[in-house]
Design a protein around this motif. Structure first.
Motif, PDB file in Angstrom:
ATOM      1  N   MET A   1     -38.438 -44.509 -43.229  1.00 15.62           N
ATOM      2  CA  MET A   1     -38.803 -43.318 -43.975  1.00 15.62           C
ATOM      3  C   MET A   1     -40.090 -43.613 -44.745  1.00 15.62           C
ATOM      4  SD  MET A   1     -36.586 -41.167 -46.733  1.00 15.62           S
ATOM      5  CE  MET A   1     -35.957 -42.507 -47.679  1.00 15.62           C
ATOM      6  N   ILE A   2     -40.946 -42.620 -44.868  1.00 13.64           N
ATOM      7  CA  ILE A   2     -42.185 -42.789 -45.615  1.00 13.64           C
ATOM      8  C   ILE A   2     -41.985 -42.169 -46.985  1.00 13.64           C
ATOM      9  CG2 ILE A   2     -44.606 -42.186 -45.796  1.00 13.64           C
ATOM     10  CD1 ILE A   2     -44.785 -42.139 -42.838  1.00 13.64           C
ATOM     11  N   ALA A   3     -41.891 -42.991 -47.980  1.00 15.02           N
ATOM     12  CA  ALA A   3     -41.850 -42.498 -49.358  1.00 15.02           C
ATOM     13  C   ALA A   3     -43.269 -42.567 -49.901  1.00 15.02           C
ATOM     14  CB  ALA A   3     -40.896 -43.362 -50.184  1.00 15.02           C
ATOM     15  N   ALA A   4     -43.430 -42.174 -51.160  1.00 15.85           N
ATOM     16  CA  ALA A   4     -44.768 -42.209 -51.756  1.00 15.85           C
ATOM     17  C   ALA A   4     -45.364 -43.611 -51.663  1.00 15.85           C
ATOM     18  CB  ALA A   4     -44.701 -41.745 -53.202  1.00 15.85           C
ATOM     19  N   ALA A   5     -44.541 -44.622 -51.900  1.00 17.73           N
ATOM     20  CA  ALA A   5     -45.043 -45.998 -51.833  1.00 17.73           C
ATOM     21  C   ALA A   5     -45.507 -46.327 -50.426  1.00 17.73           C
ATOM     22  CB  ALA A   5     -43.955 -46.980 -52.266  1.00 17.73           C
ATOM     23  N   GLN A   6     -44.751 -45.856 -49.420  1.00 18.00           N
ATOM     24  CA  GLN A   6     -45.147 -46.130 -48.052  1.00 18.00           C
ATOM     25  C   GLN A   6     -46.392 -45.341 -47.672  1.00 18.00           C
ATOM     26  OE1 GLN A   6     -41.161 -45.414 -46.546  1.00 18.00           O
ATOM     27  NE2 GLN A   6     -41.227 -47.437 -45.618  1.00 18.00           N
ATOM     28  N   GLY A   7     -46.595 -44.172 -48.285  1.00 18.57           N
ATOM     29  CA  GLY A   7     -47.832 -43.432 -48.071  1.00 18.57           C
ATOM     30  C   GLY A   7     -49.012 -44.277 -48.498  1.00 18.57           C
ATOM     31  N   GLY A   8     -48.840 -45.003 -49.618  1.00 19.38           N
ATOM     32  CA  GLY A   8     -49.876 -45.929 -50.072  1.00 19.38           C
ATOM     33  C   GLY A   8     -50.089 -47.052 -49.084  1.00 19.38           C
ATOM     34  N   GLU A   9     -49.010 -47.512 -48.477  1.00 20.00           N
ATOM     35  CA  GLU A   9     -49.111 -48.555 -47.463  1.00 20.00           C
ATOM     36  C   GLU A   9     -49.860 -48.038 -46.239  1.00 20.00           C
ATOM     37  OE1 GLU A   9     -45.163 -49.938 -46.626  1.00 20.00           O
ATOM     38  OE2 GLU A   9     -44.819 -50.501 -48.711  1.00 20.00           O
ATOM     39  N   LEU A  10     -49.627 -46.785 -45.912  1.00 15.58           N
ATOM     40  CA  LEU A  10     -50.319 -46.172 -44.782  1.00 15.58           C
ATOM     41  C   LEU A  10     -51.820 -46.091 -45.058  1.00 15.58           C
ATOM     42  CD1 LEU A  10     -50.058 -44.859 -42.028  1.00 15.58           C
ATOM     43  CD2 LEU A  10     -49.529 -42.706 -43.174  1.00 15.58           C
ATOM     44  N   ILE A  11     -52.174 -45.706 -46.255  1.00 10.26           N
ATOM     45  CA  ILE A  11     -53.584 -45.655 -46.636  1.00 10.26           C
ATOM     46  C   ILE A  11     -54.198 -47.053 -46.594  1.00 10.26           C
ATOM     47  CG2 ILE A  11     -55.163 -45.226 -48.562  1.00 10.26           C
ATOM     48  CD1 ILE A  11     -53.443 -42.746 -49.180  1.00 10.26           C
ATOM     49  N   ALA A  12     -53.451 -48.043 -47.067  1.00 12.09           N
ATOM     50  CA  ALA A  12     -53.943 -49.425 -47.022  1.00 12.09           C
ATOM     51  C   ALA A  12     -54.151 -49.870 -45.575  1.00 12.09           C
ATOM     52  CB  ALA A  12     -52.971 -50.357 -47.741  1.00 12.09           C
ATOM     53  N   PHE A  13     -53.225 -49.487 -44.695  1.00 12.58           N
ATOM     54  CA  PHE A  13     -53.348 -49.836 -43.279  1.00 12.58           C
ATOM     55  C   PHE A  13     -54.592 -49.209 -42.661  1.00 12.58           C
ATOM     56  CE2 PHE A  13     -52.574 -48.358 -38.901  1.00 12.58           C
ATOM     57  CZ  PHE A  13     -52.564 -49.588 -38.245  1.00 12.58           C
ATOM     58  N   LEU A  14     -54.888 -47.974 -43.040  1.00  9.98           N
ATOM     59  CA  LEU A  14     -56.023 -47.253 -42.463  1.00  9.98           C
ATOM     60  C   LEU A  14     -57.355 -47.561 -43.145  1.00  9.98           C
ATOM     61  CD1 LEU A  14     -54.356 -43.777 -41.882  1.00  9.98           C
ATOM     62  CD2 LEU A  14     -54.905 -45.516 -40.160  1.00  9.98           C
ATOM     63  N   THR A  76     -41.515 -37.170 -45.288  1.00 11.13           N
ATOM     64  CA  THR A  76     -40.644 -37.016 -46.448  1.00 11.13           C
ATOM     65  C   THR A  76     -39.627 -35.909 -46.210  1.00 11.13           C
ATOM     66  OG1 THR A  76     -42.376 -37.813 -47.918  1.00 11.13           O
ATOM     67  CG2 THR A  76     -40.602 -36.566 -48.933  1.00 11.13           C
ATOM     68  N   ALA A  77     -40.067 -34.789 -45.661  1.00 10.68           N
ATOM     69  CA  ALA A  77     -39.175 -33.650 -45.425  1.00 10.68           C
ATOM     70  C   ALA A  77     -38.123 -33.963 -44.373  1.00 10.68           C
ATOM     71  CB  ALA A  77     -39.983 -32.426 -45.006  1.00 10.68           C
ATOM     72  N   SER A  78     -38.489 -34.727 -43.371  1.00  9.77           N
ATOM     73  CA  SER A  78     -37.559 -35.023 -42.279  1.00  9.77           C
ATOM     74  C   SER A  78     -36.777 -36.305 -42.509  1.00  9.77           C
ATOM     75  CB  SER A  78     -38.317 -35.119 -40.955  1.00  9.77           C
ATOM     76  OG  SER A  78     -39.151 -36.252 -40.940  1.00  9.77           O
ATOM     77  N   GLU A  79     -37.121 -37.033 -43.559  1.00 11.89           N
ATOM     78  CA  GLU A  79     -36.515 -38.332 -43.859  1.00 11.89           C
ATOM     79  C   GLU A  79     -36.559 -39.266 -42.653  1.00 11.89           C
ATOM     80  OE1 GLU A  79     -32.721 -38.052 -45.796  1.00 11.89           O
ATOM     81  OE2 GLU A  79     -33.417 -36.461 -47.124  1.00 11.89           O
ATOM     82  N   GLY A  80     -37.626 -39.153 -41.881  1.00  7.82           N
ATOM     83  CA  GLY A  80     -37.777 -39.986 -40.697  1.00  7.82           C
ATOM     84  C   GLY A  80     -38.731 -41.128 -40.921  1.00  7.82           C
ATOM     85  N   ASP A  81     -38.828 -41.963 -39.916  1.00  4.70           N
ATOM     86  CA  ASP A  81     -39.778 -43.065 -39.986  1.00  4.70           C
ATOM     87  C   ASP A  81     -41.160 -42.574 -39.545  1.00  4.70           C
ATOM     88  OD1 ASP A  81     -39.781 -42.945 -37.194  1.00  4.70           O
ATOM     89  OD2 ASP A  81     -38.545 -44.723 -36.949  1.00  4.70           O
ATOM     90  N   LEU A  82     -42.130 -43.430 -39.598  1.00  4.45           N
ATOM     91  CA  LEU A  82     -43.502 -43.038 -39.292  1.00  4.45           C
ATOM     92  C   LEU A  82     -43.628 -42.499 -37.871  1.00  4.45           C
ATOM     93  CD1 LEU A  82     -46.460 -42.764 -40.054  1.00  4.45           C
ATOM     94  CD2 LEU A  82     -46.775 -45.167 -39.425  1.00  4.45           C
TER      95      LEU A  82
END
Length: 127
Positions: A1-14, A76-82
């Motif tokens: 699941m992508i939470a706000a913290a994981q959104g930050g991780e996604l930005i760091a990855f990109l 976040t809405a679907s509570e799914g993974d990336l």
């Protein structure tokens, strides 16, 4: 699941460095999303060469930011993974928008509409 913290991780990855400053990498985004350069360029409303030669262009960076905002909201809405979020973003038809996908709506400049729809789903609206 992508939470706000994981959104930050996604930005760091990109994140990428060009010209001595940080940008969101269109190449990494294209790879992550399973796109080709032509499709990304079309959706970002730029020429393909701009993606390669001017990745820091405002139009590219703006498209990346908005796309990521909607992608994180989808996850976040679907509570799914990336991977599930990417699949839904690219493929799930949204009935209130003539069955267009979130991806096509973002390309049309309608990210706010998608975000409002996702917010209504989270508030309990079902259809």
């Amino acid at each position: 699941m992508i939470a706000a913290a994981q959104g930050g991780e996604l930005i760091a990855f990109l994140s990428d460095s060009t010209g001595g400053y940080q940008i969101l990498s269109p190449v990494k985004f294209i790879e992550m999303m399973g796109l080709d350069i032509a499709s990304f360029a079309r959706d970002a409303h730029v020429h393909q060469s701009t993606v390669i030669h001017a990745p820091a262009a405002q139009s590219i960076q703006s498209h990346l930011r908005v796309s990521l905002q909607v992608l994180v909201a989808v996850a976040t809405a679907s509570e799914g993974d990336l991977q599930d979020a990417i699949f839904r973003y690219r493929n799930e038809p949204l009935a209130p928008f003539d069955y267009k996908t979130a991806e096509s709506l973002v390309a049309e400049g309608r990210a706010a509409d998608v975000l409002n729809l996702l917010e209504s789903f989270q508030a309990g609206f079902v259809g």
